[in-house]
Write a protein that holds these residues in place. Structure first.
Motif, mmCIF file in Angstrom:
data_model
loop_
_atom_site.group_PDB
_atom_site.id
_atom_site.type_symbol
_atom_site.label_atom_id
_atom_site.label_comp_id
_atom_site.label_asym_id
_atom_site.label_seq_id
_atom_site.Cartn_x
_atom_site.Cartn_y
_atom_site.Cartn_z
ATOM 1 N N ASN A 228 0.861 -1.166 0.000
ATOM 2 C CA ASN A 228 0.000 0.000 0.000
ATOM 3 C C ASN A 228 0.904 1.224 0.000
ATOM 4 O O ASN A 228 1.488 1.586 1.025
ATOM 5 C CB ASN A 228 -0.918 0.002 1.231
ATOM 6 N N LEU A 229 1.033 1.853 -1.148
ATOM 7 C CA LEU A 229 2.006 2.934 -1.294
ATOM 8 C C LEU A 229 1.647 4.163 -0.480
ATOM 9 O O LEU A 229 2.511 4.995 -0.201
ATOM 10 C CB LEU A 229 2.140 3.318 -2.772
ATOM 11 N N LEU A 230 0.384 4.289 -0.086
ATOM 12 C CA LEU A 230 -0.010 5.451 0.703
ATOM 13 C C LEU A 230 0.470 5.331 2.145
ATOM 14 O O LEU A 230 0.584 6.332 2.850
ATOM 15 C CB LEU A 230 -1.539 5.605 0.670
ATOM 16 N N ASP A 231 0.763 4.107 2.591
ATOM 17 C CA ASP A 231 1.152 3.894 3.988
ATOM 18 C C ASP A 231 2.602 3.455 4.170
ATOM 19 O O ASP A 231 3.205 3.703 5.215
ATOM 20 C CB ASP A 231 0.246 2.824 4.633
ATOM 21 N N MET A 232 3.171 2.812 3.161
ATOM 22 C CA MET A 232 4.442 2.136 3.388
ATOM 23 C C MET A 232 5.607 3.088 3.636
ATOM 24 O O MET A 232 6.610 2.707 4.243
ATOM 25 C CB MET A 232 4.767 1.214 2.212
ATOM 26 N N PRO A 236 9.589 1.872 9.228
ATOM 27 C CA PRO A 236 11.006 2.062 9.537
ATOM 28 C C PRO A 236 11.921 1.431 8.487
ATOM 29 O O PRO A 236 12.983 1.993 8.183
ATOM 30 C CB PRO A 236 11.159 1.355 10.897
ATOM 31 N N GLN A 237 11.523 0.280 7.922
ATOM 32 C CA GLN A 237 12.354 -0.381 6.912
ATOM 33 C C GLN A 237 12.504 0.495 5.668
ATOM 34 O O GLN A 237 13.557 0.505 5.030
ATOM 35 C CB GLN A 237 11.742 -1.730 6.507
ATOM 36 N N PHE A 238 11.428 1.217 5.338
ATOM 37 C CA PHE A 238 11.470 2.111 4.181
ATOM 38 C C PHE A 238 12.515 3.197 4.411
ATOM 39 O O PHE A 238 13.330 3.496 3.528
ATOM 40 C CB PHE A 238 10.094 2.739 3.946
ATOM 41 N N ARG A 239 12.510 3.790 5.583
ATOM 42 C CA ARG A 239 13.456 4.869 5.894
ATOM 43 C C ARG A 239 14.884 4.349 5.885
ATOM 44 O O ARG A 239 15.809 5.048 5.426
ATOM 45 C CB ARG A 239 13.098 5.465 7.249
ATOM 46 N N GLU A 240 15.105 3.130 6.339
ATOM 47 C CA GLU A 240 16.456 2.564 6.340
ATOM 48 C C GLU A 240 16.987 2.415 4.914
ATOM 49 O O GLU A 240 18.146 2.754 4.628
ATOM 50 C CB GLU A 240 16.454 1.202 7.043
ATOM 51 N N ILE A 241 16.138 1.899 4.020
ATOM 52 C CA ILE A 241 16.551 1.739 2.620
ATOM 53 C C ILE A 241 16.787 3.103 1.984
ATOM 54 O O ILE A 241 17.782 3.317 1.275
ATOM 55 C CB ILE A 241 15.489 0.943 1.837
ATOM 56 N N TYR A 242 15.873 4.034 2.243
ATOM 57 C CA TYR A 242 15.993 5.386 1.685
ATOM 58 C C TYR A 242 17.324 6.020 2.096
ATOM 59 O O TYR A 242 18.057 6.571 1.259
ATOM 60 C CB TYR A 242 14.833 6.256 2.152
ATOM 61 N N ASP A 243 17.648 5.957 3.373
ATOM 62 C CA ASP A 243 18.883 6.578 3.872
ATOM 63 C C ASP A 243 20.114 5.951 3.236
ATOM 64 O O ASP A 243 21.089 6.655 2.912
ATOM 65 C CB ASP A 243 18.952 6.453 5.398
#
Length: 270
Positions: A228-232, A236-243
């Protein structure tokens, strides 16, 4: 289908100079995977897609599609550009059916398939509308149907949602994932938006600053599907990959800026 680039180099030459866009580039994309390509402006992302599409022959190295060297156009691929390729004098239905018309599919069959795809992308009731009567999101839905109706095994997408507002963009990203999930299609997706790259992909590939761009990073996106792209983006895992990706991407962006400043803003390649 799998896509493999082996030691691919692309060089340009004009009257004044030569320019190396890609150098010794190796990339393996597994069949059915969704891979996003990111990198600073001018690093050759679009050039990479054009090589896989067979629109540009590499100066060195080779492209393999399911292990077979690509010769000429990649007819197993569908290509979505940032600017859609809708014909202004054709209706939504006729635009969606146009690819099948070029393939010689008889009218009754292509119209039936086009009508089905128009409904699948949420444009039921707009079959007889013309492109100038559609919103940006509706034009993108038409372009998606126009590309997918040919049932390509590989989808090449060059910033297809860049011109859309944030809300429409997220809706179109969800639409794309809905169509792709379970389809078995391989996707190579170029974007400047790191959020978009991570949200959609199994893997993010980072190109270095040009000239002579090469791959300097592979980042596996282990986020669960369906997404669900509106929530994902809150995970925290998303932020780790982004960083992790941004730490490397930022260095390449700064390098591009420094090189551009040193050369007085002389151009590169997309």
């Amino acid at each position: 289908m799998s896509v493999q680039l082996t030691s691919v180099g692309v060089s340009y030459r004009d009257r004044e100079r030569s320019y190396i866009a890609l150098s010794e580039l190796d990339l393996n994309v597994s069949a059915g995977s969704f891979v996003s390509i990111v990198g600073p402006t001018g690093c050759g992302k679009s050039t990479l897609l054009n090589v896989v599409a067979g629109l540009r022959e590499p100066s060195s190295g080779q492209v393999l599609i399911d292990g077979t060297p690509l010769r000429g156009l990649n007819r197993s691929a569908g290509y979505m550009f940032q600017q859609d390729a809708l014909l202004p004098w054709k209706t939504v239905l006729d635009n969606v059916a146009f690819g099948l018309e070029l393939q010689g599919v008889r009218k009754e069959e292509r119209v039936a398939q086009a009508r089905d795809w128009v409904h699948r992308v949420g444009l039921g009731g707009f079959e007889n509308s013309y492109p100038h009567q559609l919103s940006g999101g509706m034009r993108k839905r038409t372009a998606i149907a126009q590309t997918w109706i040919r049932d390509p095994s590989t989808l090449l997408m060059d910033e297809p949602f860049a011109a859309l507002d944030v809300q429409t963009r997220q809706l179109m990203e969800n639409e794309l994932l809905s169509l792709w999930t379970g389809s078995g299609k391989t996707v190579l997706f170029v974007t400047h938006d790191l959020d978009e790259a991570i949200s959609l992909s199994d893997e993010v590939v980072l190109l270095s600053a040009g000239p002579a761009s090469r791959i300097v990073g592979h980042y596996s996106v282990g986020l669960p599907r369906p997404r669900n792209l509106l929530d994902m983006r809150r995970l925290p895992q998303f932020r780790e990959i982004y960083d992790a990706v941004w730490a490397d991407l930022r260095s390449e962006v700064m390098m591009t800026y420094e090189r551009t400043a040193a050369t007085g803003g002389s151009g590169g390649v997309l």
